[in-house]
Enzyme design. Structure first.
Site, mmCIF file in Angstrom:
data_model
loop_
_atom_site.group_PDB
_atom_site.id
_atom_site.type_symbol
_atom_site.label_atom_id
_atom_site.label_comp_id
_atom_site.label_asym_id
_atom_site.label_seq_id
_atom_site.Cartn_x
_atom_site.Cartn_y
_atom_site.Cartn_z
ATOM 1 N N ARG A 106 0.949 -1.219 0.048
ATOM 2 C CA ARG A 106 0.010 -0.102 -0.032
ATOM 3 C C ARG A 106 0.846 1.022 -0.079
ATOM 4 N NH1 ARG A 106 -5.235 1.263 3.575
ATOM 5 N NH2 ARG A 106 -5.996 -0.121 2.034
ATOM 6 N N GLN A 136 -10.127 -4.004 -3.366
ATOM 7 C CA GLN A 136 -11.532 -3.689 -3.014
ATOM 8 C C GLN A 136 -12.586 -4.026 -4.052
ATOM 9 O OE1 GLN A 136 -12.078 -2.218 0.396
ATOM 10 N NE2 GLN A 136 -14.133 -2.924 -0.339
ATOM 11 N N ASP A 230 -17.455 6.981 -1.213
ATOM 12 C CA ASP A 230 -16.032 6.905 -0.346
ATOM 13 C C ASP A 230 -15.753 8.192 0.159
ATOM 14 O OD1 ASP A 230 -13.472 5.877 0.389
ATOM 15 O OD2 ASP A 230 -12.473 6.032 -1.676
ATOM 16 N N CYS A 270 -16.202 1.246 0.760
ATOM 17 C CA CYS A 270 -15.171 0.578 1.282
ATOM 18 C C CYS A 270 -14.500 0.623 2.629
ATOM 19 C CB CYS A 270 -13.923 0.836 0.307
ATOM 20 S SG CYS A 270 -13.231 2.448 0.318
HETATM 21 N N1 NVA Z 1 -10.026 6.455 -1.289
HETATM 22 C C1 NVA Z 1 -9.739 6.204 0.106
HETATM 23 C C2 NVA Z 1 -9.919 4.711 0.202
HETATM 24 C C3 NVA Z 1 -9.481 4.014 1.471
HETATM 25 C C4 NVA Z 1 -9.752 2.690 1.894
HETATM 26 C C5 NVA Z 1 -8.028 6.320 0.289
HETATM 27 O O1 NVA Z 1 -7.148 6.148 -0.688
HETATM 28 O O2 NVA Z 1 -7.830 6.879 1.485
HETATM 29 N N1 CP Z 2 -11.171 -0.286 2.574
HETATM 30 C C1 CP Z 2 -9.594 -0.346 2.961
HETATM 31 O O1 CP Z 2 -9.052 -0.644 2.120
HETATM 32 O O2 CP Z 2 -9.741 -0.153 4.404
HETATM 33 P P1 CP Z 2 -8.268 -0.094 5.160
HETATM 34 O O3 CP Z 2 -7.917 1.335 4.580
HETATM 35 O O4 CP Z 2 -8.658 -0.070 6.701
HETATM 36 O O5 CP Z 2 -7.386 -1.015 4.746
#
Ligand code: NVA
Ligand code: CP
Length: 314
Positions: A106, A136, A230, A270
């Protein structure tokens, strides 16, 4: 040697998704029946989890999932590894991928994930970048097919032709929805505030017929099978928080938007969610919401994905 990575949704084809959805259902049913399913036990397989941004669901689903499959996990963050002290990503990839069998990352830019993958000896999974969140959407589509199955019983039939309303930011989730729509044959009704539109080039789609743009979020929800949204501000964009709060004020999924959708429409998010911002509590905690199944299904869908990347079809 070809290594199958999962860096964006279109890295797999429709046939592979058909397999993954069915496999995830099989793996989930074993989990629910307390039956062991340990394809990674012998020889033991190891997954490296690399987080440069926060996570709850992604970490727990991958970590618990890998242990349940009989493997083990190494967890790294920017703060507790040399990643935070400017070791080149290429060097990190070469080293980490000599010691583990699979890597999930990530991070911020998709380009960074791609550099890692280009220098990795093992499959790399995108656990969210600024541009995409394929695990997701894999899960969300599995959840849709689970809750609204086709008469044929085939998950791809349950997904084809559906209308998904996207209300909010033209972000990593929205981009991934567009890729999925192009690949699996459904339509996304996209409504974003101006200045936050989806960019088909960034989303990596060739066919613009897979989505329609609506100025009014309520109109985007009309006739939808699934309404989803989101956070207004994604991770890494916190400096824009105040500006976004004003820009996104009308992009809050409320009961009137759900009423515009099909009577049996589902609501997904999500997570993490902010009640009163992108969604009202009555919706996310209401009868059409499947957010808790959606969150749980991350683990089942990703188990199927990890198994497929390492062992192929079983
Ligand atoms: N769009 C959000 C999703 C988090 C799971 C982000 O990138 O922070
Ligand atoms: N939906 C999702 O990816 O959640 P987290 O940021 O908690 O991993």
């Amino acid at each position: 040697m070809h290594i199958q990575h999962y860096l964006q949704f279109k890295d797999l084809n429709a046939d592979e998704y058909g397999y993954l959805f069915q496999r995830a259902a099989f793996i989930k049913q074993k989990f629910k029946a307390f039956e062991k399913h340990q394809p990674f036990a012998d020889p033991d397989r190891t997954l490296a989890l690399i987080f440069e941004k926060a996570s709850t669901r992604t970490r727990v689903s991958f970590e618990a999932g890998m242990y349940q499959l009989g493997g083990s996990v190494v967890h790294l963050t920017t703060g507790d590894s040399q990643l935070g002290r400017s070791e080149p990503i290429e060097d990190s990839a070469k080293v980490i991928s000599r010691m583990v069998d699979l890597v999930m990352i990530r991070t911020y830019e998709q380009a960074k994930l791609e550099s890692f993958a280009a220098h990795s000896r093992v499959p790399v999974i995108n656990g969210l970048t600024n541009e995409f969140h394929p695990c997701q959407i894999l899960t969300d589509l599995f959840t849709l097919a689970e809750h609204r199955p086709a008469a044929s019983g085939l998950p791809l039939d349950a997904i084809r032709g559906k209308v998904v309303a996207w209300v909010g930011d033209g972000n990593n989730m929205a981009n991934t929805w567009l890729q999925a729509a192009e690949l699996l044959g459904f339509t996304v009704h996209v409504s974003t505030p101006s200045g936050y539109e989806v960019d088909p080039v960034l989303a990596g789609i060739a066919n613009r017929n897979c989505y329609k743009v609506f100025k009014n979020p309520r109109e985007a929800c009309a006739g939808a099978d699934l309404v989803t949204t989101d956070v207004w501000t994604s991770m890494g964009f916190e400096a824009e928080n105040e500006v976004r709060r004003t820009a996104f004020a009308q992009w809050c999924v409320d009961e009137s938007m759900m009423a515009a959708a099909k009577p049996d429409a589902l609501f997904m998010h999500c997570l993490p969610a902010h009640r009163g911002e992108e969604v009202m509590a009555e919706v996310i905690d209401g009868p059409q919401s499947v957010v808790w199944d959606e969150a749980e299904n991350r683990m089942h869908a990703q188990k199927a994905l990890m198994e497929y990347l390492l062992l192929g079809r079983l």
